[in-house]
Design a protein around this motif. Sequence first.
Motif, short mmCIF file in Angstrom:
data_model
loop_
_atom_site.label_atom_id
_atom_site.label_comp_id
_atom_site.label_asym_id
_atom_site.label_seq_id
_atom_site.Cartn_x
_atom_site.Cartn_y
_atom_site.Cartn_z
N ALA A 120 -33.12 2.62 -60.27
CA ALA A 120 -33.20 1.54 -59.28
C ALA A 120 -32.06 1.65 -58.27
O ALA A 120 -32.26 1.41 -57.07
CB ALA A 120 -33.17 0.18 -59.97
N LEU A 121 -30.87 2.02 -58.74
CA LEU A 121 -29.75 2.15 -57.82
C LEU A 121 -29.97 3.29 -56.84
O LEU A 121 -29.71 3.15 -55.64
CB LEU A 121 -28.46 2.38 -58.61
N VAL A 122 -30.44 4.43 -57.33
CA VAL A 122 -30.68 5.57 -56.45
C VAL A 122 -31.74 5.22 -55.41
O VAL A 122 -31.63 5.59 -54.23
CB VAL A 122 -31.10 6.81 -57.27
N ALA A 123 -32.77 4.47 -55.83
CA ALA A 123 -33.83 4.08 -54.89
C ALA A 123 -33.29 3.20 -53.77
O ALA A 123 -33.86 3.17 -52.67
CB ALA A 123 -34.94 3.36 -55.65
N SER A 124 -32.18 2.49 -54.03
CA SER A 124 -31.63 1.59 -53.02
C SER A 124 -30.68 2.29 -52.05
O SER A 124 -30.28 1.69 -51.05
CB SER A 124 -30.88 0.44 -53.71
N LEU A 125 -30.33 3.54 -52.33
CA LEU A 125 -29.37 4.24 -51.49
C LEU A 125 -30.04 4.74 -50.21
O LEU A 125 -31.20 5.13 -50.21
CB LEU A 125 -28.77 5.44 -52.24
N PRO A 126 -29.30 4.75 -49.10
CA PRO A 126 -29.87 5.23 -47.84
C PRO A 126 -29.91 6.76 -47.75
O PRO A 126 -30.55 7.30 -46.85
CB PRO A 126 -28.92 4.66 -46.79
N SER A 127 -29.22 7.46 -48.65
CA SER A 127 -29.09 8.90 -48.54
C SER A 127 -30.03 9.62 -49.49
O SER A 127 -30.41 9.10 -50.55
CB SER A 127 -27.64 9.32 -48.83
N GLU A 128 -30.39 10.84 -49.13
CA GLU A 128 -31.22 11.68 -49.98
C GLU A 128 -30.42 12.21 -51.17
O GLU A 128 -30.99 12.48 -52.23
CB GLU A 128 -31.77 12.86 -49.16
N GLU A 129 -29.13 12.34 -51.01
CA GLU A 129 -28.28 12.87 -52.06
C GLU A 129 -27.30 11.80 -52.55
O GLU A 129 -26.96 10.88 -51.81
CB GLU A 129 -27.52 14.10 -51.57
N PHE A 130 -26.86 11.98 -53.79
CA PHE A 130 -25.94 11.01 -54.37
C PHE A 130 -25.01 11.73 -55.32
O PHE A 130 -25.22 12.89 -55.71
CB PHE A 130 -26.71 9.89 -55.09
N VAL A 131 -23.94 11.01 -55.69
CA VAL A 131 -22.90 11.57 -56.56
C VAL A 131 -22.76 10.67 -57.78
O VAL A 131 -22.72 9.44 -57.66
CB VAL A 131 -21.55 11.67 -55.82
N VAL A 132 -22.70 11.31 -58.94
CA VAL A 132 -22.43 10.62 -60.20
C VAL A 132 -21.08 11.13 -60.70
O VAL A 132 -20.84 12.34 -60.75
CB VAL A 132 -23.52 10.91 -61.24
N LYS A 133 -20.20 10.20 -61.05
CA LYS A 133 -18.89 10.58 -61.57
C LYS A 133 -18.43 9.51 -62.56
O LYS A 133 -18.89 8.36 -62.51
CB LYS A 133 -17.87 10.75 -60.44
N PRO A 134 -17.50 9.85 -63.46
CA PRO A 134 -16.93 8.81 -64.32
C PRO A 134 -15.96 7.94 -63.55
O PRO A 134 -15.29 8.40 -62.62
CB PRO A 134 -16.21 9.62 -65.41
N ALA A 135 -15.88 6.67 -63.94
CA ALA A 135 -14.93 5.76 -63.27
C ALA A 135 -13.49 6.13 -63.59
O ALA A 135 -12.60 5.85 -62.78
CB ALA A 135 -15.21 4.31 -63.69
N VAL A 136 -13.26 6.74 -64.72
CA VAL A 136 -11.95 7.29 -65.05
C VAL A 136 -12.10 8.80 -65.02
O VAL A 136 -12.72 9.40 -65.89
CB VAL A 136 -11.44 6.82 -66.42
N GLY A 137 -11.55 9.42 -63.99
CA GLY A 137 -11.69 10.86 -63.83
C GLY A 137 -10.75 11.35 -62.76
O GLY A 137 -10.24 10.57 -61.95
N ALA A 138 -10.51 12.65 -62.75
CA ALA A 138 -9.60 13.25 -61.77
C ALA A 138 -10.02 14.69 -61.54
O ALA A 138 -10.65 15.32 -62.40
CB ALA A 138 -8.15 13.18 -62.25
N GLY A 139 -9.69 15.21 -60.35
CA GLY A 139 -9.93 16.60 -60.06
C GLY A 139 -11.39 16.99 -59.99
O GLY A 139 -11.74 18.16 -60.15
N SER A 140 -12.28 16.03 -59.76
CA SER A 140 -13.73 16.24 -59.68
C SER A 140 -14.36 16.69 -61.00
O SER A 140 -15.51 17.11 -61.02
CB SER A 140 -14.08 17.27 -58.59
N LYS A 141 -13.62 16.58 -62.12
CA LYS A 141 -14.21 16.90 -63.41
C LYS A 141 -15.28 15.87 -63.75
O LYS A 141 -15.10 14.67 -63.54
CB LYS A 141 -13.15 16.93 -64.52
N ASP A 142 -16.41 16.36 -64.27
CA ASP A 142 -17.55 15.52 -64.67
C ASP A 142 -18.19 14.80 -63.49
O ASP A 142 -18.95 13.84 -63.69
CB ASP A 142 -17.14 14.51 -65.75
N ALA A 143 -17.89 15.24 -62.27
CA ALA A 143 -18.54 14.70 -61.07
C ALA A 143 -19.61 15.69 -60.62
O ALA A 143 -19.40 16.90 -60.66
CB ALA A 143 -17.53 14.47 -59.96
N GLN A 144 -20.75 15.16 -60.20
CA GLN A 144 -21.87 16.04 -59.84
C GLN A 144 -22.65 15.43 -58.67
O GLN A 144 -22.84 14.22 -58.61
CB GLN A 144 -22.80 16.24 -61.04
#
Length: 292
Positions: A120-144
Amino acid sequence: MPRIALVTATEAEALDEDLPPLIAAFGADAQVVRWDDAAVDWSAFDLVLLRSTWDYVPRLPEFLAWCERVSACSRLLNPLSLVRWNTDKHYLADLAAQGIATVPSHFLEPGRHTAGDLQALVASLPSEEFVVKPAVGAGSKDAQRYRRRQINTALRHVDALLGDGRSVLLQPYLDQVDVAGETALIFFDGEFSHAIRKGPLLRLDSGPTQQLFAPEEICARTPGPDELALACRVVAAIPGGAPLYARVDLLRGADHAPCVLELELTEPSLFFAHDAGAAQRYAEAARRRLPR
């Protein structure tokens, strides 16, 4: 003679390009120390400066407990209160609540949401692409970075993060970064010092980085007046007043206006190599905070 600790981590010490210019700027007063070295007497230091403690993410409770112990016997900078606030990207919601332009951020919480809520959240975004990441994270680890048609892969990513008890941050992918990159503005004692440009970090279909941090393409940059104005507003909004150091990472949206991607107050690279006087300015700002 004051004693100043430049705090790093075992994995990070050889990778931290900021350490050599900082050591030169502080001279004999400074010593490089690993945060988890049990043999260190932290009370022997007048200042304990967080620099490249880049392994804190999977050890956050241990790291925060260490920060608390150090704060009880020395002066930790940036201070414990800011470290607690800034190591969790929920601070973006705090900035947005003050009317500061941020990359739109949506959070999914363990025990409250499931991976299915992502659709539902992705459907509400204006962009074709999106990013998923942990709220606690650094250095782009576990971000996609994902396309909409990759929703099933993204759902598995979110499910894994939630299953590990980690809050998830969903953001639209702002494709202006592919052209303009990120602008990172560095401040010492609330005063603008210098800025750099980062090239885009998240590549489609490349998978999350397996390294301590994702490789970065860096060069010096003069920020636009609108970027500098926004970054100054962010620094003015930091709880407790201007800290010793702050890095404000900005992107431009579809309307080309800048918005905050991250506010780095814990262990950010400060890119001293891209401004000849920056390490000295940092050292001078730190020395002003020595006990009288």
